[in-house]
Design a protein around this motif. Structure first.
Motif, mmCIF file in Angstrom:
data_model
loop_
_atom_site.group_PDB
_atom_site.id
_atom_site.type_symbol
_atom_site.label_atom_id
_atom_site.label_comp_id
_atom_site.label_asym_id
_atom_site.label_seq_id
_atom_site.Cartn_x
_atom_site.Cartn_y
_atom_site.Cartn_z
ATOM 1 N N ILE A 103 0.844 -1.187 0.000
ATOM 2 C CA ILE A 103 0.000 0.000 0.000
ATOM 3 C C ILE A 103 0.882 1.240 0.000
ATOM 4 O O ILE A 103 2.025 1.186 0.463
ATOM 5 N N PRO A 104 0.379 2.373 -0.502
ATOM 6 C CA PRO A 104 1.229 3.556 -0.629
ATOM 7 C C PRO A 104 1.606 4.214 0.686
ATOM 8 O O PRO A 104 2.732 4.696 0.849
ATOM 9 N N ASP A 105 0.666 4.283 1.625
ATOM 10 C CA ASP A 105 0.938 4.973 2.885
ATOM 11 C C ASP A 105 -0.184 4.696 3.879
ATOM 12 O O ASP A 105 -1.165 4.009 3.572
ATOM 13 N N ARG A 106 -0.033 5.237 5.102
ATOM 14 C CA ARG A 106 -1.036 5.061 6.150
ATOM 15 C C ARG A 106 -2.361 5.719 5.772
ATOM 16 O O ARG A 106 -3.437 5.213 6.097
ATOM 17 N N ASP A 107 -2.271 6.840 5.052
ATOM 18 C CA ASP A 107 -3.481 7.565 4.661
ATOM 19 C C ASP A 107 -4.397 6.694 3.809
ATOM 20 O O ASP A 107 -5.620 6.824 3.855
ATOM 21 N N PHE A 108 -3.801 5.802 3.026
ATOM 22 C CA PHE A 108 -4.584 4.867 2.203
ATOM 23 C C PHE A 108 -5.525 4.042 3.070
ATOM 24 O O PHE A 108 -6.705 3.870 2.749
ATOM 25 N N LEU A 109 -4.992 3.541 4.203
ATOM 26 C CA LEU A 109 -5.815 2.742 5.108
ATOM 27 C C LEU A 109 -6.897 3.583 5.773
ATOM 28 O O LEU A 109 -8.044 3.144 5.916
ATOM 29 N N GLU A 110 -6.528 4.790 6.197
ATOM 30 C CA GLU A 110 -7.491 5.648 6.881
ATOM 31 C C GLU A 110 -8.668 5.987 5.962
ATOM 32 O O GLU A 110 -9.829 5.995 6.398
ATOM 33 N N LYS A 111 -8.389 6.256 4.696
ATOM 34 C CA LYS A 111 -9.458 6.573 3.752
ATOM 35 C C LYS A 111 -10.332 5.359 3.474
ATOM 36 O O LYS A 111 -11.563 5.472 3.354
ATOM 37 N N ARG A 112 -9.718 4.182 3.377
ATOM 38 C CA ARG A 112 -10.506 2.957 3.188
ATOM 39 C C ARG A 112 -11.392 2.697 4.405
ATOM 40 O O ARG A 112 -12.545 2.267 4.270
ATOM 41 N N LYS A 113 -10.855 2.951 5.580
ATOM 42 C CA LYS A 113 -11.632 2.769 6.797
ATOM 43 C C LYS A 113 -12.843 3.706 6.814
ATOM 44 O O LYS A 113 -13.964 3.286 7.136
ATOM 45 N N GLU A 114 -12.640 4.954 6.443
ATOM 46 C CA GLU A 114 -13.752 5.909 6.384
ATOM 47 C C GLU A 114 -14.799 5.466 5.375
ATOM 48 O O GLU A 114 -16.007 5.581 5.622
ATOM 49 N N ALA A 115 -14.340 4.941 4.246
ATOM 50 C CA ALA A 115 -15.269 4.468 3.213
ATOM 51 C C ALA A 115 -16.084 3.282 3.707
ATOM 52 O O ALA A 115 -17.294 3.188 3.453
ATOM 53 N N MET A 116 -15.439 2.368 4.442
ATOM 54 C CA MET A 116 -16.145 1.204 4.967
ATOM 55 C C MET A 116 -17.128 1.610 6.065
ATOM 56 O O MET A 116 -18.234 1.073 6.152
ATOM 57 N N GLU A 117 -16.744 2.555 6.888
ATOM 58 C CA GLU A 117 -17.663 3.039 7.928
ATOM 59 C C GLU A 117 -18.895 3.666 7.294
ATOM 60 O O GLU A 117 -20.025 3.452 7.773
ATOM 61 N N ALA A 118 -18.696 4.415 6.225
ATOM 62 C CA ALA A 118 -19.834 5.024 5.533
ATOM 63 C C ALA A 118 -20.706 3.959 4.875
ATOM 64 O O ALA A 118 -21.945 4.029 4.930
ATOM 65 N N ARG A 119 -20.071 2.965 4.301
ATOM 66 C CA ARG A 119 -20.822 1.887 3.633
ATOM 67 C C ARG A 119 -21.698 1.125 4.620
ATOM 68 O O ARG A 119 -22.885 0.911 4.365
ATOM 69 N N PHE A 120 -21.125 0.776 5.769
ATOM 70 C CA PHE A 120 -21.864 -0.052 6.708
ATOM 71 C C PHE A 120 -22.718 0.761 7.687
ATOM 72 O O PHE A 120 -23.357 0.190 8.568
ATOM 73 N N ALA A 121 -22.756 2.043 7.485
ATOM 74 C CA ALA A 121 -23.709 2.855 8.246
ATOM 75 C C ALA A 121 -25.125 2.614 7.741
ATOM 76 O O ALA A 121 -26.097 2.769 8.486
ATOM 77 N N SER A 122 -25.224 2.177 6.483
ATOM 78 C CA SER A 122 -26.543 1.929 5.890
ATOM 79 C C SER A 122 -26.701 0.516 5.346
ATOM 80 O O SER A 122 -27.702 0.187 4.735
ATOM 81 N N GLU A 123 -25.691 -0.309 5.561
ATOM 82 C CA GLU A 123 -25.702 -1.677 5.043
ATOM 83 C C GLU A 123 -25.369 -2.645 6.168
ATOM 84 O O GLU A 123 -24.544 -2.335 7.025
ATOM 85 N N GLU A 124 -26.035 -3.806 6.167
ATOM 86 C CA GLU A 124 -25.764 -4.799 7.211
ATOM 87 C C GLU A 124 -24.306 -5.246 7.152
ATOM 88 O O GLU A 124 -23.779 -5.566 6.090
#
Length: 211
Positions: free
Chosen positions: A142-163
């Motif tokens: 992976i390119p950097d730590r920020d890559f993981l943080e952004k993926r984490k934010e995306a997953m949190e947003a996804r599962f806020a409305s999805e089981e």
């Protein structure tokens, strides 16, 4: 640093072959309970060794999550260790409880556990750990730590409305033991070693090994 001079004398207990359980799984459970009761830091941490496609050893620390007929741990099935296990389903695990002056070495075959078992454990994990399983492309560059943080934010947003369910690429393995060795540190480096070996009729033989 004078590493060669580092030395600890072991002397707390003696391991007698006529006093251990005839079943090594039960003996392991007994030692694990003692380690937990002694409040050892992460007594379920174990050193898992696999073999690469080039026949080279590959090791890391993982956490034991269950003991039944075998030893259960969980991981990303797309990770390096999982790919090595799927290609060559044999492994060794080692526990070292320094405070107890004890070590357990286990060798055997490895198999995936059922999807139902993986689902049950995954849903028992803290929410952040569940999100983490979806976030990390384990073992990939992976390119950097920020890559993981952004993926984490995306997953949190996804599962806020999805089981939130278990990712299909995440689950458990069970190591089915064929050999289990219990090691108790002794004075003058005369340690106690008791080896259990699984026989074709599913019984276990015991022998004492020289330290």
């Amino acid at each position: 640093m004078k590493i060669a001079g580092l030395r600890k004398e072991y002397s707390s207990k003696i391991l007698e072959i006529n006093k251990v359980d005839s079943n090594p799984i039960e003996q392991f459970k007994s030692w694990m309970k003692e380690s937990i009761d002694a409040r050892i830091n992460e007594p379920n941490a174990m050193h898992l060794s696999t073999v690469t496609p080039e026949n080279r050893p590959s090791s890391r620390i993982v956490l034991l999550k269950g003991v039944d007929l075998g030893f259960v741990f969980f991981t990303n099935y797309q990770s390096k260790k999982s790919q090595e296990l799927l290609a060559n389903p044999f492994a060794a695990i080692t526990f070292f409880w320094a405070e107890m002056e004890r070590q357990v070495r286990i060798e055997g075959s490895v198999e995936k556990i059922s999807e139902a078992e993986s689902d049950e454990y995954f849903l028992s994990r803290p929410l952040e750990s569940q999100i983490g399983a979806w976030t990390s492309p384990q073992s990939e560059e992976i390119p950097d730590r920020d890559f993981l943080e952004k993926r984490k934010e995306a997953m949190e947003a996804r599962f806020a409305s999805e089981e939130l369910k278990r990712p299909p690429h995440w689950g458990g393995f069970r190591l089915m033991p064929e050999k289990i060795e219990f090691w108790q540190g002794g004075p003058a480096r005369l340690h106690d070693r008791i080896l259990y070996t699984l026989m074709p009729d599913s019984s276990w033989t015991l022998k004492r090994l020289a330290p």
